[in-house]
Design an enzyme around this catalytic site. Structure first.
Site, PDB file in Angstrom:
ATOM      1  CG  HIS A   1      -1.858   1.109   1.340  1.00 59.25           C
ATOM      2  ND1 HIS A   1      -1.887   1.966   2.420  1.00 59.25           N
ATOM      3  CD2 HIS A   1      -2.819   1.548   0.497  1.00 59.25           C
ATOM      4  CE1 HIS A   1      -2.827   2.869   2.261  1.00 59.25           C
ATOM      5  NE2 HIS A   1      -3.414   2.637   1.101  1.00 59.25           N
TER       6      HIS A   1
ATOM      7  CG  ASP B   1      -2.504   6.301  -4.562  1.00 60.93           C
ATOM      8  OD1 ASP B   1      -3.357   5.528  -5.016  1.00 60.93           O
ATOM      9  OD2 ASP B   1      -2.214   6.373  -3.356  1.00 60.93           O
TER      10      ASP B   1
ATOM     11  CG  HIS C   1      -3.444   8.939  -1.073  1.00 58.60           C
ATOM     12  ND1 HIS C   1      -4.171   9.772  -0.247  1.00 58.60           N
ATOM     13  CD2 HIS C   1      -4.220   7.855  -1.295  1.00 58.60           C
ATOM     14  CE1 HIS C   1      -5.335   9.215   0.023  1.00 58.60           C
ATOM     15  NE2 HIS C   1      -5.392   8.055  -0.602  1.00 58.60           N
TER      16      HIS C   1
END
Length: 292
Positions: free
Chosen positions: A40, A69, A82
């Site tokens: 992540h 992201d 992000h």
């Protein structure tokens, strides 16, 4: 994949009943294999998120995919970030005190490269820059890191630019790339631009399920996507079974607690986002006997 994980997986396949494989509908994903582990924002529990340090560490920890992201700068460059603003993970307020509210899209790449994206996490990461998507790919290639990317499109309208960059570097291949987005229009735009077999994952939040029933939502998603990304709070047996019955894979974000990990593996999720891809409990917890 480590030798230990390979040994466990082979052992698991030896006793898997042959009848299970033959009776399963071909369009439905397996619910008995080991879920993929998705780093992540990189190994963001150990290093500042969306920096090369975080991605390198995730690769060394043998994550199956590294999440990136992607946003676009004012001058059309693709960067890893992000948030829509720069304030949480950079020193933008100090470097550009008169540029409030510090929206990513209000800055050129050259301006963003002046920022420190590591000090907020720890002094030893001071000076870590915001990487472009191309920086990430160049780093993986130059350091011979074979790590597939799991790209989240954070804003509609950047799909074609992302695809062109990935094509340029021969990354637009099954097993090397996966896409996700909260924006259905982004995934619908991507579908005709990418080869068959590259998964598209529709991210779902709690707000979406407050407006529409899970079954209705999954019916809509199955038209254009290959799976759903569920928050940990929604991940239960009912959701997993409903998604699998429609041929959708299920990935869950963000799983850091070993107890959550064991529960999710037992209900047959297909992938897990975690800030700590090195935690060894994930291996043992994800080898549950097939249900039924």
């Amino acid at each position: 994949m480590t030798l230990h994980r390979i040994w466990l997986y082979v052992s698991f396949l030896v006793w898997l009943p042959l009848g299970l494989a033959s009776s399963a509908a071909p369009q439905q994903p397996s619910v008995t294999r080991e879920p993929i582990i998705i780093a992540h924002r990189g190994a963001s529990g150990h290093a500042p998120e969306h920096t090369l340090a975080s991605y390198r560490l995730a690769a060394r920890m043998h994550a199956d995919y590294i999440e990136v992201d992607v946003r676009m700068t004012k001058d059309g460059k693709l960067i890893a970030m992000h948030d829509a603003t720069l304030t949480r993970t950079t020193n933008a307020e100090t470097v550009y005190p008169r540029r409030s509210p510090w929206q990513v899209g209000d800055f050129s790449l050259a301006e963003l490269k002046r920022l420190d994206a590591g000090s907020w996490f720890g002094k030893r990461f001071a000076g870590e820059p915001i990487p472009t998507l191309e920086d990430i790919i160049h780093t993986l290639k130059s350091e011979r890191i074979d790590a597939p990317l799991y790209i989240e499109l954070k804003q509609p309208g950047i799909e074609k630019t992302v695809v062109q960059l990935l094509q340029k570097h021969h990354y637009l291949q099954r097993g090397r790339i996966m896409f996700q987005s909260f924006h259905p229009e982004s995934l619908q735009t991507l579908r005709p631009l990418i080869p068959n077999g590259i998964p598209l994952i529709q991210l779902i939040g709690e707000r979406e399920t407050a407006r529409i029933s899970p079954n209705e939502l999954l019916e809509q998603v199955a038209v254009y996507a290959d799976g759903v990304g569920l928050p940990l709070s929604l991940a239960n047996q009912e959701w997993v079974d409903a998604a699998h019955s429609r041929g959708l894979i299920v990935h869950v974000y963000t799983v850091n607690n070993p107890h959550d990990l064991a529960r999710l593996c037992s209900i047959g999720v297909d992938g897990l986002f975690t800030d700590y891809p090195d935690r060894p409990a994930r291996i043992a917890a994800c080898h549950q006997p097939p249900r039924g």
